[in-house]
Design an enzyme around this catalytic site. Structure first.
Site, PDB file in Angstrom:
ATOM      1  N   ASP A   1     -11.990  -7.390  10.786  1.00  0.00           N
ATOM      2  CA  ASP A   1     -10.829  -6.596  11.197  1.00  0.00           C
ATOM      3  C   ASP A   1     -11.252  -5.145  11.388  1.00  0.00           C
ATOM      4  OD1 ASP A   1      -8.115  -8.222   9.874  1.00  0.00           O
ATOM      5  OD2 ASP A   1     -10.089  -8.701   9.088  1.00  0.00           O
TER       6      ASP A   1
ATOM      7  N   ASN B   1      -8.788  -9.049  13.054  1.00  0.00           N
ATOM      8  CA  ASN B   1      -9.636 -10.086  13.614  1.00  0.00           C
ATOM      9  C   ASN B   1      -8.845 -11.005  14.528  1.00  0.00           C
ATOM     10  OD1 ASN B   1      -8.589 -10.991  10.787  1.00  0.00           O
ATOM     11  ND2 ASN B   1      -8.911 -12.888  11.931  1.00  0.00           N
TER      12      ASN B   1
ATOM     13  N   ASP C   1     -14.491 -12.176  10.844  1.00  0.00           N
ATOM     14  CA  ASP C   1     -13.329 -11.599  10.146  1.00  0.00           C
ATOM     15  C   ASP C   1     -13.500 -10.095   9.963  1.00  0.00           C
ATOM     16  OD1 ASP C   1     -10.882 -11.419   8.907  1.00  0.00           O
ATOM     17  OD2 ASP C   1     -11.586 -12.168   6.974  1.00  0.00           O
TER      18      ASP C   1
ATOM     19  N   ARG D   1       0.807  -1.234   0.000  1.00  0.00           N
ATOM     20  CA  ARG D   1       0.000   0.000   0.000  1.00  0.00           C
ATOM     21  C   ARG D   1       0.829   1.269   0.000  1.00  0.00           C
ATOM     22  NH1 ARG D   1      -2.470  -3.364   3.615  1.00  0.00           N
ATOM     23  NH2 ARG D   1      -3.854  -4.725   2.443  1.00  0.00           N
TER      24      ARG D   1
ATOM     25  N   TRP E   1      -2.523  -4.146   9.798  1.00  0.00           N
ATOM     26  CA  TRP E   1      -2.074  -3.995   8.413  1.00  0.00           C
ATOM     27  C   TRP E   1      -2.624  -2.771   7.685  1.00  0.00           C
ATOM     28  CZ3 TRP E   1      -6.425  -4.677   5.359  1.00  0.00           C
ATOM     29  CH2 TRP E   1      -7.476  -5.399   5.947  1.00  0.00           C
TER      30      TRP E   1
END
Lengths: 543, 276
Positions: A315, A270, A313, A141, A252
């Site tokens: 996150d 998560n 999940d 990224r 992340w």
């Protein structure tokens, strides 16, 4: 401006070459900590992932307006030659002194001429054949930048410093052992004399952390583990040690930073296993949370958990967006998150106090936050049709317009059924713990403008399918976003009216646009698929 | 990945050649080490090892695809000297992969040529390889380091220190012959590497910007200027883009750098071969 130094060079040119050698000036100074603190004040620069430390991704540039944005035309397209199946070209380019610094999939990277997109240098990391999480999402990224150094994380979970003039490696440190399941994909955040990085791999039996490294040497200053030990605060939210040490909580998505409070704001991922929670009963701190860390020490100042004991999940890896707003009649320093669980949150960023938590999607999981700050869960999955594992939004950056008081976010409306299953836990083995059925007929995406003082939706623009495009807004009142079908789009910030679009040919996926001035013209850049394209209004200069 | 490797492998002439070689040697396929049968990505041995026809074919392929940068004799022009690869311990698989994948950060492209063609080139390169280097064993490395620090370091880097206008020299003694390095120091303008060729930009006002050229197309040019700044220019904004014949590096004739000093300098560069 660029020509002011030419007289010196011209003089040097007239000298004999050996004299030139002796007289050559020291290299131009690089990007300083002060430059980073000033954020977007220099209109020619974009020096950090979100543009500045606030995480707003809101540019002060005003050349491109709602009235003229329909005249935007591509200036150039750069072909990366590398792609990621099923994911996006997720980077945010940095620009300084007319040079773009760009990371790509599979740990490619480039320095590009911002006028033409032509490369000065290319870099590609030799990656091992046995990547774990990095093999399933070989994305990156963006760079961090300080001095003449670029910082990039890798799919084999290293942090690299590159010489921004040559692309050569200055140092290379391992963040974690990729064999277990770790990888790294986020854009490092440079603050003062530290490079802050997070880690990916929450689908594997990993333990998340946030690290601070010395920019000169690569030595580690501190590490904050997102999963506490048994005797630390939060350690009692896990049942036993063996689970805790592989509990997930990746970090992340790039965080934000308040220089005055010296606090870092960072989202956590998560818990692992993602969907099977029976072996990790408890809230599972600090997963699916926002943590505020002292930037000098990495010590936890406060936290807020969005989704206690998550089994979807979801996150909370989002860019935390800072704002100074009037709240119930008095000024408050806040941090805002539109969360994967479908709620929009406003928290006091000094204390972590929850000021607002309200759905920005049609989520059936919960519709309100209780007095204790916890969601009142209506449907944990047994009722069907929950937001899917990509969530009500995701890591793609939102933006915030402080004048309009509007938070722009890409929302995803989906319907999924979660089927947990006890996974086998082993290093290097994915342990999602179940499967998810998504009813694709019921899904759509939307760009939504949220009034941050009430959480109410000011407007929305609907996309045909759930979308993972990020957002950029500008002081001129233009919002740039995109869709899953590959259209890069501009909207009126006040009304949500679509003003312009350009079909890039590949989904705008996980990336948000950035913008900068160059030769007196505002450029807007968007990565999509294997291309990076720069747009500007037509060049009116006489040729 | 594994499946397709096998599938590709079965169809390659490279394997057929290897089968032929194995049969000629009078042993069965079962005795072939599995590593050597692994196919293109991961092969450890050249199936054309010692095959003179393959070597000749490799020489022809080399001449059309590699010689422009690496020289007709493979001793390097703008690209590295390839005759020293085996002398410094590079494996055949590594050479194969370098040709296949290219070299990041350089103009060395990747290749999608058939596997057997690449192995033929590897076979040719091995046939012209030299013995381990004995070229940098004379001279005083400490004095050479002093010369480097006083004379070269402003534009060249070794092991992370020095200028960036010229090439990084940390590995130069591994990839260039002594003769090529001597020529590059005595007469640097004789052959300027791609990416380090001198360019002068003349602005519309007649002012001059000098640097080394990193890229150019019909409409633009990308340079690193003498302040080590990466800078791109539109040709429409320039009066002229002048490709110079003289390197930015001064020529060090024997009056400026004696043969003994040159020997010391080369010895110093040779010490950089040692893996830290």
């Amino acid at each position: 401006m660029r020509l002011t130094r030419l007289v010196v060079i011209a003089t040097l040119f007239a000298l004999p070459s050996s004299a030139w050698l002796a007289a050559r000036q020291d290299p131009a100074p690089g990007v300083t900590s002060q430059d980073l603190l000033q954020g977007l004040k220099d209109p020619t620069s974009w020096l950090t992932y979100s543009g500045d430390y606030s995480g707003r991704r809101h540019s002060p540039l005003t050349q491109i307006t709602p009235d003229n944005v329909h005249r935007l035309v591509p200036q150039w397209t750069f072909q990366t030659g590398t792609m990621t199946r099923g994911r996006g070209f997720e980077t945010t380019p940095l620009v300084s002194d007319g040079v773009l610094y760009v990371t790509g999939s599979n740990n490619f990277a480039w320095a590009l001429d911002a006028r033409t997109g032509r490369p000065f240098w290319r870099y590609r990391r030799e990656l091992p054949d046995d990547l774990t999480y990095g093999a399933s999402a070989p994305v990156n990224r963006g760079f961090g930048l300080l001095g003449d150094q670029l910082f990039m994380v890798t799919l084999d979970a290293h942090l690299l410093a590159l010489d921004r003039r040559t692309g050569s490696i200055l140092w290379d440190v391992e963040l974690a052992d990729y064999h277990i399941g770790y990888a790294a994909t986020m854009a490092p955040l440079v603050i003062g004399d530290k490079v802050i990085v997070g880690i990916s791999g929450g689908e594997y039996p990993t333990r998340g952390f946030i690290d601070a490294y010395d920019p000169e040497t690569g030595a580690r200053h501190w590490r904050f583990y997102t999963i506490p030990t048994a005797d630390e605060p939060g350690g009692d939210t896990w049942p036993f040690t063996g689970v805790r040490e592989r509990g997930g909580g990746g970090t992340w998505a790039t965080g934000s930073y308040d220089p005055e409070l010296n606090l870092l704001y960072w989202g956590t991922g998560n818990p692992n296993p993602d969907y099977y929670g029976a072996d990790r009963l408890g809230d599972n701190l600090y997963t699916a949370s926002l943590v505020a860390l002292d930037a000098d020490t990495g010590l936890l100042r406060w936290h807020y958990q969005f989704t206690p004991h998550d089994t979807h999940d979801w996150d909370s890896n989002h860019v935390p967006v800072q704002a100074d707003i009037m709240w119930e009649g008095r000024p408050r320093q806040v941090v805002m998150v539109a969360n994967r669980n479908g709620f929009f949150y406003v928290l006091d960023r000094v204390t972590g106090e929850l000021l607002l938590g309200t759905p920005f999607t049609d989520t059936t999981w919960a519709r309100e936050i209780g007095p204790d700050g916890r969601p009142i869960v209506l449907n944990d999955g047994s009722q069907g049709c929950l937001p899917d594992y990509w969530g009500g939004t995701n890591f793609m950056p939102p933006s915030f317009d402080p004048v309009r008081g509007l938070f722009f976010v890409t929302a995803r409306e989906t319907c999924a059924t979660f089927i947990p299953q006890k996974p086998e836990i082993a290093p290097g083995r994915r342990s999602s713990g179940g499967t998810v059925w998504v009813d694709s007929d019921k899904g759509y995406g939307a760009l939504r403008a949220i009034d941050v003082t009430t959480g109410e939706r000011r407007w929305e623009f609907r996309y045909p399918t759930p979308t993972l495009a990020g957002v950029l807004s500008t002081a001129a009142g233009v919002v740039f976003a995109g869709d899953n079908e590959g259209n890069f789009m501009a909207f009126d910030a006040d009304t949500g009216e679509n003003l312009w679009h350009y079909p890039t040919g590949s989904s705008i996926w996980g990336a948000a646009a950035m913008t900068h001035m160059l030769d007196g013209r505002q450029h807007v850049l968007i990565p999509a698929g294997t291309t990076l394209t720069s747009f500007a209004l037509p060049d009116e200069r006489a040729r | 990945m594994g499946k397709s490797k096998v599938a590709r492998y079965r169809s390659t002439p490279g394997r057929q050649a290897m089968v032929r070689l194995v049969l000629m040697c009078g042993v069965t396929l079962l005795l072939v080490p599995s590593g050597a049968r692994a196919g293109q990505d991961g092969v450890v041995a050249n199936p054309y090892e010692g095959d003179p026809a393959a070597r000749r074919a490799g020489a022809a392929l080399y001449g059309t695809r590699c010689a422009e940068c690496h020289g007709a004799d493979a001793k390097g022009i703008s690209g590295p000297d390839l005759t020293a690869l085996w002398a410094v311990g590079t494996s055949e698989a590594r050479v194969f992969q370098t040709i296949r994948r290219g070299v990041p950060g350089s103009i060395m492209p990747s290749s999608s040529a058939p596997e057997n063609e690449l192995w033929a080139i590897v076979a040719y390169l091995k046939s012209v390889s030299t013995v381990p280097p004995v070229e940098f064993t004379t001279g005083d490395a400490d004095h050479g380091r002093d010369i480097f620090r006083s004379t070269c370091v402003r534009c060249h880097r070794v092991n992370g220190n020095g200028g960036r206008l010229g090439p990084d020299l940390s590995r130069i003694a591994r990839i260039r012959s002594r003769a090529a390095l001597t020529l590059a120091i005595r007469d640097p303008s004789a052959s300027m590497a791609v990416g380090y060729r001198t360019v002068t930009l003349v602005t519309a006002d007649g002012e001059l910007i000098r640097g080394v050229k990193k890229g150019e197309d019909v409409f633009s040019v990308q340079i690193v200027d003498t302040e080590e700044r990466l800078q791109g220019y539109l040709k429409a904004d320039l009066g002229e883009v002048r490709d110079e014949t003289q390197s930015l590096m001064p020529a060090f004739g024997s009056d400026q750098l004696s043969d003994d000093d040159l020997d010391d300098l080369l010895r110093f560069l040779g010490t950089l071969n040692v893996v830290q």
